[in-house]
Design an enzyme around this catalytic site. Structure first.
Site, mmCIF file in Angstrom:
data_model
loop_
_atom_site.group_PDB
_atom_site.id
_atom_site.type_symbol
_atom_site.label_atom_id
_atom_site.label_comp_id
_atom_site.label_asym_id
_atom_site.label_seq_id
_atom_site.Cartn_x
_atom_site.Cartn_y
_atom_site.Cartn_z
ATOM 1 N N LEU A 158 42.944 -48.716 -58.705
ATOM 2 C CA LEU A 158 43.609 -48.633 -57.403
ATOM 3 C C LEU A 158 43.267 -47.243 -56.883
ATOM 4 C CD1 LEU A 158 47.235 -50.027 -57.907
ATOM 5 C CD2 LEU A 158 45.484 -50.928 -56.388
ATOM 6 N N ASP A 159 42.868 -47.152 -55.622
ATOM 7 C CA ASP A 159 42.505 -45.839 -55.102
ATOM 8 C C ASP A 159 43.729 -44.929 -54.998
ATOM 9 O OD1 ASP A 159 43.731 -46.320 -52.571
ATOM 10 O OD2 ASP A 159 41.916 -47.280 -51.846
ATOM 11 N N LEU A 160 43.478 -43.678 -54.750
ATOM 12 C CA LEU A 160 44.522 -42.663 -54.704
ATOM 13 C C LEU A 160 45.621 -43.020 -53.708
ATOM 14 C CD1 LEU A 160 44.862 -39.807 -56.027
ATOM 15 C CD2 LEU A 160 43.860 -38.883 -53.950
#
Length: 177
Positions: free
Chosen positions: A41-43
């Protein structure tokens, strides 16, 4: 298998090498040796992240060939009409090719903890929530899909991967499956 509710602003890895500033990583929350994220999951995204010590299981979860459904709760800027929603149901064309058809529905705002920092709010532009299920996992795919139909993502929470859900799991906490 570990189910983790990844908060906003946390990297989906255990170390943060190569940057001048230290960012929060999985090691700030999980002290279990030998497990690795099955997917990312991206930041800027929140929600369900699965971790496992089994490389085969990790591949089955993360690899798009296996088409495991992933459901996201997505707050978008604006209010998509039925024609826009139909585009997502058919699949949209992104720079790296067409997406598979998605399952999508407008939903009431979910009972989530407020995000820190909060999502930007504009009095003159409405927003709404959708539930979006995809069977791929390209880089920032959900964000790119909603942008492709003219409704940028404001908040993105992965709620489900296959049969695993965030149900009862507070941000920053984990449990064994």
């Amino acid at each position: 298998m570990i189910l983790f509710n990844k908060p906003y602003g946390v990297l989906s890895q255990f170390t943060d090498r190569g940057t001048a500033t230290t960012r929060m990583t999985l090691s700030n929350f999980i002290d279990v040796p030998g497990v690795y994220p099955a997917g990312r999951l991206d930041l800027d995204s929140e929600g369900l992240l699965l971790l496992t010590a089994d490389g085969g299981e990790q591949a089955r979860i993360a690899d798009p060939r296996f088409k495991i459904p992933k459901t996201y709760l997505v707050q978008v800027e604006g209010e998509p009409d039925e024609a826009s929603i139909a585009k997502l149901r058919q699949g949209v064309v992104l720079k790296d090719g067409p997406t598979l058809p998605a399952e999508i529905a407008r939903i009431a705002p979910p009972a989530l903890r407020p995000r820190d920092p909060p999502v930007r709010f504009r009095k003159s532009v409405p927003d709404c929530w959708i539930s979006l299920t995809i069977r791929e996992g390209r880089n920032r795919q959900v964000r790119r899909m909603t942008a492709a139909i003219g409704f940028p993502t404001l908040r993105l929470v992965r709620w489900r991967i296959g049969d695993w859900t965030l149900d009862g799991l507070e941000p920053g906490t984990w449990r064994k499956a």
